[in-house]
Design an enzyme around this catalytic site. Structure first.
Site, PDB file in Angstrom:
ATOM      1  N   ARG A   1     -42.791   5.198 -19.868  1.00 10.20           N
ATOM      2  CA  ARG A   1     -43.014   6.127 -18.758  1.00 10.20           C
ATOM      3  C   ARG A   1     -41.723   6.762 -18.252  1.00 10.20           C
ATOM      4  NH1 ARG A   1     -47.185   2.090 -17.215  1.00 10.20           N
ATOM      5  NH2 ARG A   1     -49.255   3.065 -17.305  1.00 10.20           N
TER       6      ARG A   1
ATOM      7  N   HIS B   1     -49.600  -3.152 -22.960  1.00 10.49           N
ATOM      8  CA  HIS B   1     -49.959  -1.740 -23.093  1.00 10.49           C
ATOM      9  C   HIS B   1     -49.725  -0.982 -21.786  1.00 10.49           C
ATOM     10  CE1 HIS B   1     -52.135   0.355 -26.486  1.00 10.49           C
ATOM     11  NE2 HIS B   1     -52.060   1.338 -25.620  1.00 10.49           N
TER      12      HIS B   1
ATOM     13  N   ASP C   1     -41.767  -4.841 -23.386  1.00  8.70           N
ATOM     14  CA  ASP C   1     -41.879  -3.585 -22.655  1.00  8.70           C
ATOM     15  C   ASP C   1     -42.735  -3.811 -21.420  1.00  8.70           C
ATOM     16  OD1 ASP C   1     -44.642  -3.367 -23.294  1.00  8.70           O
ATOM     17  OD2 ASP C   1     -44.287  -2.008 -24.953  1.00  8.70           O
TER      18      ASP C   1
ATOM     19  N   THR D   1     -49.973  -2.354 -33.233  1.00 12.50           N
ATOM     20  CA  THR D   1     -50.539  -2.592 -31.905  1.00 12.50           C
ATOM     21  C   THR D   1     -51.820  -3.397 -32.049  1.00 12.50           C
ATOM     22  OG1 THR D   1     -49.581  -0.597 -30.942  1.00 12.50           O
ATOM     23  CG2 THR D   1     -51.537  -1.486 -29.871  1.00 12.50           C
TER      24      THR D   1
ATOM     25  N   SER E   1     -45.284   6.879 -31.638  1.00 18.17           N
ATOM     26  CA  SER E   1     -46.723   6.631 -31.577  1.00 18.17           C
ATOM     27  C   SER E   1     -47.464   7.296 -32.739  1.00 18.17           C
ATOM     28  CB  SER E   1     -47.286   7.164 -30.258  1.00 18.17           C
ATOM     29  OG  SER E   1     -48.700   7.102 -30.239  1.00 18.17           O
TER      30      SER E   1
END
Length: 371
Positions: A323, A268, A299, A161, A110
């Site tokens: 996560r 997202h 994802d 993104t 990220s």
């Protein structure tokens, strides 16, 4: 229920992480937008797809090796980008990177990492692929600096993104009045000569670009478009460009038209537009539109190896999780992150064996049935 042995599935790790993480940090990682319909659907939608196994096949040798962007990887399971790993564990993204290297696939870092991109890739083993996630800011020099640093450091792709011109409304964060702890740094916004130097101290004053308020959505370039974004990005890097946040056939075709290398079917994590399609439900139309002209990844909502199998069967070349890795990080640092990945990996291998497949290339839509 509490268990005295090691966790045996991702749900076990999730429960441990919720118990050990501060409430605000847990809420930040776990929350979705608004009523969290899309976040919930990301997981539950997998239940609509049933497996269609074949029997009496030689499954004595199973391999998950495949290729992504033309490079060999041990498994189609990678790590999706997520901000602020040091909320979960003091070693943050460095620990995640070491787990990724041991796992043998791809880590997408990220922009909002609490560890500099140079430090993260330095934890790799030389064979792990690292991709750099990117937001484009009104001051594009800020984004350009990150891209050039990533390319110089050895990252293999830029993941743009595109589903966050501004942040979605996350009610849990609003109720918690969540702000990251002041000691955490967004090191990718700092001078690399400072943050990667021997004299670096975490308590240095934050730069204007590095403050959370200045970066988390406030300075995003809301004029970014297919026409003015991809061509600009191609002008500053030779790295392949992957567009993250695609949910439709129409945007897939535009990615092809603009000669992107891949798309990630993503919403997202259900944290942006509530009510959007779950990613597993969006995947088939994206794969059909891609028509083998562009690689498709996915994802969102993956909690079991069978979820990975279903996504591969519906046409994803690789899948990414965030996560579960963060929960593993909270549970036991680097070891916990690897345990999360390894549980999913072993479940994928078991799903392959029980469906009668021995390699990723054999997994296709004939193995998935929709009642």
């Amino acid at each position: 229920m509490d268990y005295t042995n090691e966790p045996v599935c991702i749900k076990d790790i999730e429960k441990i992480a919720q118990r050990v993480m501060p409430g605000g940090a847990w809420g930040y990682y776990n929350s979705g937008a608004n009523d969290e319909q899309t976040k919930t659907d990301n997981e539950s939608a997998f239940d609509s797809y049933r497996l269609h196994p074949r029997m009496l096949r030689d499954v004595s040798k199973i391999t998950t090796h495949t290729t992504v962007l033309g490079q060999k990887v041990r498994t189609p399971l990678g790590i999706a980008p997520c901000a602020l790993h040091k909320l979960a564990h003091a070693d943050g993204e460095a620990a995640t990177s070491r787990a990724a290297a041991k796992h043998g696939s791809i880590m997408i870092l990220s922009t909002y990492s609490t560890t500099s991109l140079e430090k993260v890739i330095a934890q790799g083993d030389g064979t792990t692929q690292y991709w750099m996630q990117l937001y484009v800011y009104q001051d594009r020099h800020v984004s350009e600096t990150i891209v050039r640093r990533a390319e110089k450091a050895g990252f293999k792709a830029i993941v743009l993104t595109v589903d966050a011109p501004m942040l979605g409304r996350r009610l849990v964060d609003a109720r918690n009045k969540f702000n990251p702890p002041p000691h955490l740094r967004l090191e990718n916004f700092m001078d690399p000569n400072v943050v990667n130097g021997t004299g670096y101290a975490p308590d240095l004053a934050k730069s204007e670009n590095e403050t959370f308020g200045a970066t988390f959505g406030a300075n995003g370039d809301q004029s970014l478009s297919w026409a003015n974004g991809i061509s600009w990005l191609k002008s500053i890097t030779k790295l392949p460009i992957i567009v993250k946040g695609v949910l439709t056939a129409e945007d897939t075709q535009l990615a092809i038209d603009h000669k992107c290398a891949g798309v990630i079917v993503s919403n997202h994590g259900g944290r942006q537009l509530d009510g959007a399609l779950s990613t597993i439900d969006a995947l088939p139309q994206v794969v059909e539109a891609a028509n083998d002209k562009i690689e498709v990844y996915m994802d969102g909502g993956i909690r079991k190896g069978s979820d990975i199998f279903k996504a591969l069967a519906l046409g994803a070349r690789a899948v990414f999780v965030a996560r579960p890795v963060l929960w593993g990080l909270a549970y036991k640092g680097e070891q916990g992150a690897f345990i999360a990945l390894d549980l999913l990996q072993k479940e994928l291998e078991l799903a392959m064996m029980l469906t009668g497949t021995t390699q990723v290339s054999e997994i296709d839509e004939s193995y998935v049935y929709t009642p």
